[in-house]
Design an enzyme around this catalytic site. Structure first.
Site, PDB file in Angstrom:
ATOM      1  N   GLU A 280       0.822  -1.206   0.000  1.00 20.27           N
ATOM      2  CA  GLU A 280       0.000   0.000   0.000  1.00 20.27           C
ATOM      3  C   GLU A 280       0.860   1.262   0.000  1.00 20.27           C
ATOM      4  O   GLU A 280       0.528   2.244  -0.663  1.00 20.27           O
ATOM      5  CB  GLU A 280      -0.952  -0.005   1.193  1.00 20.27           C
ATOM      6  CG  GLU A 280      -2.088  -0.996   1.071  1.00 20.27           C
ATOM      7  CD  GLU A 280      -2.981  -0.740  -0.140  1.00 20.27           C
ATOM      8  OE1 GLU A 280      -3.034   0.411  -0.618  1.00 20.27           O
ATOM      9  OE2 GLU A 280      -3.604  -1.683  -0.618  1.00 20.27           O
TER      10      GLU A 280
ATOM     11  N   TYR B 243      -6.922   6.190   4.213  1.00 23.31           N
ATOM     12  CA  TYR B 243      -6.958   5.203   3.143  1.00 23.31           C
ATOM     13  C   TYR B 243      -6.135   3.972   3.511  1.00 23.31           C
ATOM     14  O   TYR B 243      -6.613   2.830   3.388  1.00 23.31           O
ATOM     15  CB  TYR B 243      -6.447   5.772   1.813  1.00 23.31           C
ATOM     16  CG  TYR B 243      -6.158   4.645   0.855  1.00 23.31           C
ATOM     17  CD1 TYR B 243      -7.194   4.018   0.182  1.00 23.31           C
ATOM     18  CD2 TYR B 243      -4.867   4.128   0.708  1.00 23.31           C
ATOM     19  CE1 TYR B 243      -6.959   2.926  -0.636  1.00 23.31           C
ATOM     20  CE2 TYR B 243      -4.623   3.033  -0.110  1.00 23.31           C
ATOM     21  CZ  TYR B 243      -5.671   2.441  -0.782  1.00 23.31           C
ATOM     22  OH  TYR B 243      -5.429   1.349  -1.572  1.00 23.31           O
TER      23      TYR B 243
ATOM     24  N   ASP C 247      -9.525   4.607  -3.057  1.00 21.03           N
ATOM     25  CA  ASP C 247      -8.379   5.109  -3.805  1.00 21.03           C
ATOM     26  C   ASP C 247      -8.896   5.737  -5.095  1.00 21.03           C
ATOM     27  O   ASP C 247     -10.101   5.814  -5.337  1.00 21.03           O
ATOM     28  CB  ASP C 247      -7.361   3.993  -4.071  1.00 21.03           C
ATOM     29  CG  ASP C 247      -7.734   3.103  -5.244  1.00 21.03           C
ATOM     30  OD1 ASP C 247      -8.950   2.988  -5.553  1.00 21.03           O
ATOM     31  OD2 ASP C 247      -6.825   2.521  -5.858  1.00 21.03           O
TER      32      ASP C 247
ATOM     33  N   CYS D 187     -12.305   0.342 -15.955  1.00 21.64           N
ATOM     34  CA  CYS D 187     -12.823   1.712 -15.863  1.00 21.64           C
ATOM     35  C   CYS D 187     -11.665   2.678 -15.625  1.00 21.64           C
ATOM     36  O   CYS D 187     -11.596   3.379 -14.617  1.00 21.64           O
ATOM     37  CB  CYS D 187     -13.850   1.803 -14.734  1.00 21.64           C
ATOM     38  SG  CYS D 187     -14.824   3.318 -14.743  1.00 21.64           S
TER      39      CYS D 187
ATOM     40  N   CYS E   1     -15.574  -0.112 -21.706  1.00 26.23           N
ATOM     41  CA  CYS E   1     -16.949  -0.356 -21.261  1.00 26.23           C
ATOM     42  C   CYS E   1     -17.480  -1.692 -21.755  1.00 26.23           C
ATOM     43  O   CYS E   1     -18.328  -2.303 -21.095  1.00 26.23           O
ATOM     44  CB  CYS E   1     -17.851   0.778 -21.738  1.00 26.23           C
ATOM     45  SG  CYS E   1     -17.461   2.379 -20.997  1.00 26.23           S
TER      46      CYS E   1
END
Length: 335
Positions: free
Chosen positions: A80, A163, A181, A236, A243
């Site tokens: 992270e 986060y 995020d 995305c 899509c």
């Protein structure tokens, strides 16, 4: 930015959660605010989205080392820190070397902070290395060397923000937290609110929406957090979104509205060439390669403009990344 890959059992939605529609209606740019009828069929707690997104993740999740059971909470935490503003392809080799050298927080805490900066290499934003070292030292001192599972204890560690605390609690311990995020925020902005991009900075409305969309079951909520993040990373995407591969394309408010262009504040671009960041990187590269103190003259050779070079060096010293010594010598920090 990281996520487990082991599938979890489906759990019930949260009957007590605030309706997603209520959170959405307060979200800047949502069709309900702009006057355009909302076209996405998203009911309370986001149930229509959970199954397709999690099902897609079960099939398409990348096999990354920090997602494997043997990584543990420390492996998740290291990933992270490294993945902040840095792509997976650049993180992978550094992550593997880091965990081989420091498999537990106590192993890193026993080293000088400068060694963390050295091992950070060219990942960028090297203050993250110092923060990770500080977190490792605190974990060793306060928690016996084990990354805590409690969200509040994670948040109390130096260098850990909302986060990262939520990500570690969710991905390492399977807890129910909204993990926001950039990728997740973009998925929610498009699928639920009909906006091409989220705001530049995370808003209270985004957090409210993310909480409303969480499944009630802890394991399923952690899986949802992982799946929505991966969807933003692989499908995305910020540009050239796919899509046709998206499991919720039929429900996406942005797509159903004809993909209206972003009409908010300009998106912030990142530049590097000629900036103080580039100069700082070159100065640190000399110090990392030297494995000892370096004279000012050696640092002066990395950049032609003396004022910018001095400003960059002063910034590194102020940030604790470089330690000045007598007689114009510099080194990575030892304490």
């Amino acid at each position: 930015m990281t996520a487990p890959t082991k599938p979890s059992n489906n759990g019930p939605s949260d009957p007590t959660a605030a309706p997603a529609s209520a959170a959405v209606s307060a979200y800047p740019g949502h069709p309900a605010v702009s006057g355009t009828p909302a076209t996405a069929d998203v009911s309370a707690s986001g149930v229509p989205l959970h199954a397709p997104v999690i099902g897609w993740f079960d099939e398409h999740a990348r096999d990354l080392p920090w997602r494997r059971p043997e990584a543990g909470a420390w492996g998740v935490m290291v990933s992270e820190f490294m993945l902040q503003q840095t792509p997976v392809s650049r993180v992978l080799p550094v992550y593997e070397q880091w965990l081989a050298r420091w498999p537990r927080p106590a192993d890193l805490a026993a080293e000088a902070p400068g060694e963390a900066v050295r091992a950070w290499g060219r990942l960028g934003y090297p203050r993250r290395a110092l923060r990770l070292h500080g977190a490792a030292a605190a974990i060793t001192e306060r928690h016996g060397g084990d990354v805590p599972a409690d969200h509040a204890q994670l948040l109390a560690l130096p260098g850990i923000g909302e986060y990262t605390a939520a990500a570690v609690a969710s991905f390492a311990y399977g807890q129910r937290h909204a993990v926001l995020d950039t990728n997740v925020r973009r998925v929610f902005a498009r699928a639920v609110t009909g906006a091409q991009y989220p705001p530049n900075a995370t808003t209270a409305a985004e957090r409210k929406l993310a909480r409303a969309l969480l499944p009630d079951d802890e394991a399923r909520a952690a899986r949802w957090a992982a799946a929505s993040m991966e969807l933003g990373a692989l499908v995305c995407t910020a540009k050239n979104e796919s899509c046709h591969r998206c499991p919720i394309a039929a429900q996406c408010a942005w797509r159903l509205a004809g993909k209206p262009a972003h009409d908010g504040p300009p998106r912030r671009g990142q530049t590097y060439a000629g900036t103080d960041r580039q100069v700082r990187g070159r100065l640190l590269a000399v110090l990392r390669d030297a494995h000892g103190a370096v004279p000012q003259a050696a640092l002066d050779q990395v950049w032609h403009e003396p004022v910018q070079r001095a400003r960059a060096l002063d910034g590194l010293v102020a940030d604790g990344l470089v330690e000045p010594l007598a007689d114009g010598m510099y080194r990575l920090p030892l304490s």
